[in-house]
Design an enzyme around this catalytic site. Structure first.
Site, short mmCIF file in Angstrom:
data_model
loop_
_atom_site.label_atom_id
_atom_site.label_comp_id
_atom_site.label_asym_id
_atom_site.label_seq_id
_atom_site.Cartn_x
_atom_site.Cartn_y
_atom_site.Cartn_z
N HIS A 87 80.42 34.96 64.06
CA HIS A 87 81.62 34.62 63.30
C HIS A 87 81.88 35.63 62.17
O HIS A 87 83.01 36.02 61.94
CB HIS A 87 81.45 33.21 62.73
CG HIS A 87 82.68 32.68 62.06
ND1 HIS A 87 83.65 31.99 62.74
CD2 HIS A 87 83.09 32.75 60.78
CE1 HIS A 87 84.62 31.66 61.90
NE2 HIS A 87 84.30 32.10 60.70
N HIS A 113 89.69 27.24 63.89
CA HIS A 113 88.77 26.20 63.41
C HIS A 113 88.45 25.26 64.55
O HIS A 113 88.56 24.05 64.44
CB HIS A 113 89.37 25.46 62.20
CG HIS A 113 88.48 25.52 61.00
ND1 HIS A 113 88.25 24.48 60.17
CD2 HIS A 113 87.73 26.54 60.51
CE1 HIS A 113 87.40 24.83 59.22
NE2 HIS A 113 87.08 26.08 59.39
#
Lengths: 747, 231
Positions: free
Chosen positions: A52, A98
């Protein structure tokens, strides 16, 4: 000084594995530190080297993106990208995912996604003026999917509404491949003076490092690590990894930050998003070539006895890190106090290029900043075209009979949630606050005017993941081309994109093939359309129980309309207007929504696309619009020509109107009506202006056909004299307008 | 003439009101921070929409304790004009400056869309530029806008002509299907007995410019300006 709850645990093989680090990565850490890391250091490395934060699997591919043009003010690498929109102003925008948190806890997951993207924008000094979102869920027939859908929508709504930033558009698709892995991608755009962009720089040795916003809690620890692995059966147990949003505090933070920036109190600023205090401090030092020393005992905490490890890794929301000159400290504290927010000096900028974490006198971590920001592993992961790809691409449409009643097929398509009206969703979003929304949700793009100028900005997000699954290269090209087409249909010249690349597990060679192909497709299209990539986000590991989502590289594109009142909407305006098709009809059914809805088939090749023609059509339409010749424009996408015509008839609920169409094509009737051939736009013009319009088309030598007239209260489509579609506008409107609402009210 | 626009932590239609007053109607406008204790030099006070204090308790329940609300009460007693829009209406109800309360929308969801309201009383400082029974198209944007009052309050509202707007259809019919949030008697806006305080759920500041496709909201602001100028 706050006391600590416990001692740091010993570094073991298991602990390293639990942190998502491989043996090789562990060895690299030892090499960089020239010793075994401490527990706090291990935590810091694990988040900074997570997929990430480090983009370790994607980096080598992302370098291929075109990132420059004459209007790019800030390309990738900062909190968001920025483009010049004239009048001394810049538009700042970015999109982020998300997905994982939203699957575990849809309301908070989606809400904090919105909070994060808003902070990315106002960190740059821009006031956020528009939010969009791109969502993917499994079919609404399943109760679990309705629960996720409902939760995500209210999470987005509550956060954006409370912030007073309008959610002006987006897209929603439903497909089985998202059953266990919905996608929540959020986009934000802000406007600021071009010469007043703030950056995440910790420059000026001796400057103060100041923490502002909410207190730090134990929530969200290892959120980014969670986002960097597949989900299995126990994923619901990861609820504590999801943060809780507080939009009211974020609203205060927004106003306080903008006020402090305006007063000239800030040297550098970055939000504490994924990987919290760790990434904000090390990235700011990394960009400035400095070091940062933090004493975690000064960090405002929500709970007693938090360890430096926890403080550094917490992903508590609504926090920012500010670097300021010493003599400005007092004024910063006062500004944040006015807004009832914590502002505390927690450290200073140093010249030794190290991230040093102390708690009181004791040192818990001392890492060369470069080891975190530059030395993260970069992988050239193996790539392999899936063996099943040939079979997926094989489709013999001659095996499929054409339905007797094509009206019924149209009704089915219009009521399928991917195509149906999304008012149930966007009426929950405040899409009008800030009074800039010229074109409300439900047209090809959202259009907002820029106060103080004559201009407007158009924004859209697009991706047909079925195309990407069948052909990731072509799917990438089409995602960009369609986004540009949507902007052009709103009267805007496309300028630049941000992207959110959602894929499965990059350790699988087939997934990396999808990724590599998509990135190539996006790059080629961006070059052809002159829309560079200025920011973006990669979300891998969208797999649950070994099942990957379809590759979903979502494109968020921004364009400019020089005279705001020259925006174009998609719906038909007046009886007697002439309907023109730009582009050509072809017999292409592969990957269509029609095949999925009618036959449950997701096979074949997605439609062909010719980028030269695409660009020419865009120029033609924009030129014709400048001359005031266009009354409506709507691009052909899912559901093809007939769904496009239907939407132009019914999408303005106060002014529904019919159309009569006469075609002369030789091909399967269902392919003609519902095929998704690219580079087609349906426009209307008043009959008085049709000759001038034809001149523009002839000048550009683009294919076009006058196909009918706006008239009456029915949609009638004839081909070679035989009637294919004849249905009342009210009937079309009813199935399309209430389909999602009805499905959601069932429960 | 000068408008004061209150700013609470969490107000978010303050900029929109300022824009309309200052740039569309060319009147003076000034933001007033909620900690101010005095209101001097203003002809009109706008309490704008938003989520004061996040509306984490009841809407407007915390804002009523802000120091500025004492000054607002004094301003009202002296006959000053006050208009509360959306969250501003909710604050006026909580502060006891208007009677009744608002509940969650019947759908239990936030609703943002254009609706129609019928002007029930055009003999007020806020509606004097509207014809009798004029129908206006305005947007609503709220989760708690279902107006409620007990029977006594309701009958006195009716008797004193304090109901200023009712939700209606396009042609001015007061129907259930035109009621977006379940408000009693389709009530969209009321004033106090003295007639100098208006509270309304729809947002006139969101539709006062041609570029936004609707200028109906301008009539409310023009009425206020007309009233103050005639004074």
């Amino acid at each position: 000084m706050k006391t600590l709850a416990r001692k740091e645990p010993k570094i073991t093989k298991k602990l390293i594995r639990d942190h998502g680090l491989t043996d090789g990565e562990h060895q690299k850490i030892i090499h960089l530190l020239k010793r075994e890391p401490t527990f706090t250091e291990l935590g810091i490395f694990s988040v900074m080297w997570s997929e990430h934060c480090s983009y370790k699997s994607s980096k080598v591919h992302l370098r291929k993106f075109p990132t420059k043009s004459e209007i790019v003010v800030q390309g990738p690498g900062e909190n968001a990208g920025a483009i010049d929109i004239g009048d001394g102003l810049a538009a700042v925008f970015k999109m982020e995912s998300h997905n994982h948190p939203s699957f575990i806890e849809p309301y908070q997951g989606a809400a904090t996604g919105v909070g994060g993207i808003l902070r990315d924008i106002f960190t740059m000094g821009a006031r956020p003026v528009a939010l969009l979102n791109s969502l993917r869920f499994g079919p609404l027939q399943l109760a679990k999917n309705r629960y996720l859908f409902e939760g995500v929508i209210s999470g987005i709504a509550d956060y954006g509404n409370c912030m007073g930033v309008p959610t002006v558009g987006g897209e929603i698709y439903f497909s089985e491949c998202y059953n266990l892995n919905p996608l929540v991608n959020v986009f934000c755009l802000g406007i600021l003076k071009k010469d007043a962009i703030f950056k995440g720089n910790a420059s000026g040795i001796g400057n103060s490092v100041i923490y502002v916003g909410s207190k730090t809690g134990r929530d969200g620890i290892h959120g980014v690590t969670m986002a960097s692995e597949e989900f299995g059966d126990g994923s619901e147990e990861k609820k504590p990894n999801v943060q809780v949003g507080d939009p009211f505090t974020e609203k205060l933070l927004l106003e306080a930050c903008l006020e402090a920036m305006k007063k000239g109190l800030i040297v550098g600023i970055q939000d504490m998003g994924g990987a919290g205090l760790t990434s904000s401090s090390s990235e700011m030092a990394g960009r400035a070539g400095t070091g940062i020393e933090i004493d975690t005992s000064f960090v405002p905490t929500r709970e007693e006895g938090m360890m430096p490890y926890e403080i550094m890794l917490s992903e508590s929301q609504e926090r920012m890190l500010i670097v300021a000159e010493k003599d400005k400290e007092r004024e910063i504290f006062n500004t944040f106090k006015k807004w009832d927010l914590d502002a505390v000096k927690i450290g200073r900028v140093t010249g030794d290029c190290k991230l040093r974490i102390k708690h009181g006198k004791k040192i818990f971590a001392e890492i060369p900043v470069e080891a975190l920001t530059e030395e993260a592993p970069v992988y050239e992961r193996p790539i392999e075209r899936p063996k099943t790809q040939d079979e997926i691409n094989f489709l013999d449409i001659n095996q499929l009979s054409i339905p007797d009643n094509l009206n019924d097929a149209l009704i089915k398509l219009l009521s399928s949630p991917t195509i149906a009206n999304k008012a149930w969703v966007y009426e929950q979003y405040d899409h009008m606050v800030r009074t800039n929304t010229i074109l409300i949700p439900g047209s090809d793009a959202a259009v907002i005017r820029i106060k103080g100028t004559s201009k407007a900005i158009a924004i859209t997000s697009d991706c047909n993941s079925r195309y990407c699954y069948l052909d990731p290269y072509k799917g990438g090209v089409i995602a960009v081309a369609e986004a540009a087409r949507n902007l052009v249909c709103s009267g805007a010249k496309p300028l630049a994109i941000t992207d959110c690349l959602n894929f499965g597990n990059p350790e699988k060679p087939e997934i990396m093939w999808q990724f590599e192909q998509s990135v190539k497709g996006i790059s080629d299209a961006c070059l052809a359309l002159n829309t560079p990539v200025i920011s973006g986000n990669v979300s891998f590991y969208n797999d649950t129980k070994g099942m990957s989502i379809y590759p979903t590289p979502v494109i968020g594109m921004v364009g400019l309309i020089l005279s705001a009142e020259q925006y174009i909407s998609q719906y038909f305006k007046d009886n007697g207007d002439i309907i023109v098709l730009l582009g050509e009809n072809k017999e292409e059914l592969g990957g269509s929504e029609y095949l999925k809805v009618m036959y449950d088939i997701e096979k074949g090749n997605p439609p062909e696309i010719d980028l030269n023609l695409e660009v020419k059509i865009h120029r033609t339409l924009l030129d014709a619009n400048k001359l005031g010749l266009i009354k409506s424009a709507h691009d052909c996408s899912e559901g093809g020509l007939t769904v496009t015509l239907s939407e132009s008839c019914i999408s303005n609920k106060d002014r529904k109107i019919g159309a009569v169409i006469d075609l002369n094509e030789k091909m399967r009737t269902d392919a003609l009506l519902f095929g998704e051939t690219q580079s087609r736009i349906i426009i209307t013009a008043s009959s008085a202006k049709i000759d001038s319009l034809k001149n523009v088309f002839e000048g550009y030598k683009i294919p076009y056909t006058l196909i009918g007239k706006v008239s009456g209260e029915r949609l009638i489509i004839n081909n070679n004299g035989s009637k294919l579609i004849d249905i009342s506008i009210d009937n079309l409107n009813n199935v399309w307008r209430d389909s999602i609402r009805n499905m959601m009210n069932k429960t | 003439m000068k408008f004061g626009i209150l700013v609470f932590p969490g107000s978010n239609c303050d900029h929109d009101c300022y824009h309309v007053v200052r740039h569309v109607l060319n009147c003076e406008a000034e933001f007033v921070w909620h900690k101010e204790k005095e209101l001097r030099g203003f002809d009109v006070i706008i309490i704008p929409g938003g989520f004061s204090y996040g509306d984490y308790l009841r809407t407007g329940a915390i804002a009523k304790f802000s120091p500025v609300m004492k000054a607002v009460k004094k301003f009202a007693r002296n006959g000053g004009l006050i208009i509360g829009i959306c969250n501003g209406f909710q604050i006026l109800l909580e502060a006891g400056l208007l009677p009744g309360a608002v509940l969650r929308n019947k759908s239990l969801k936030f609703i943002c869309k254009d609706i129609f309201i019928r002007v029930e009383n055009n003999n007020t400082p806020f509606t004097n530029q509207c014809n009798d029974n004029k129908v206006l198209k305005l947007p609503i944007a709220h989760a708690e806008g279902s107006y409620f009052a007990d029977p006594d309050t309701l009958s006195s509202l009716i008797k004193n002509q304090q109901i200023i707007f009712r939700y209606s259809d396009k042609s001015g019919n007061i129907t259930d299907s035109a009621n977006p949030n379940g408000s009693i008697e389709n009530i969209a806006g009321i004033c106090n007995k003295e007639g100098n305080i208006l509270g309304m759920m729809p947002h006139p500041e969101r539709c006062a410019e041609a570029i936004l496709g609707n200028e109906d909201g301008k009539l409310i602001f023009k009425s206020i300006i007309n009233f103050v100028k005639v004074l």
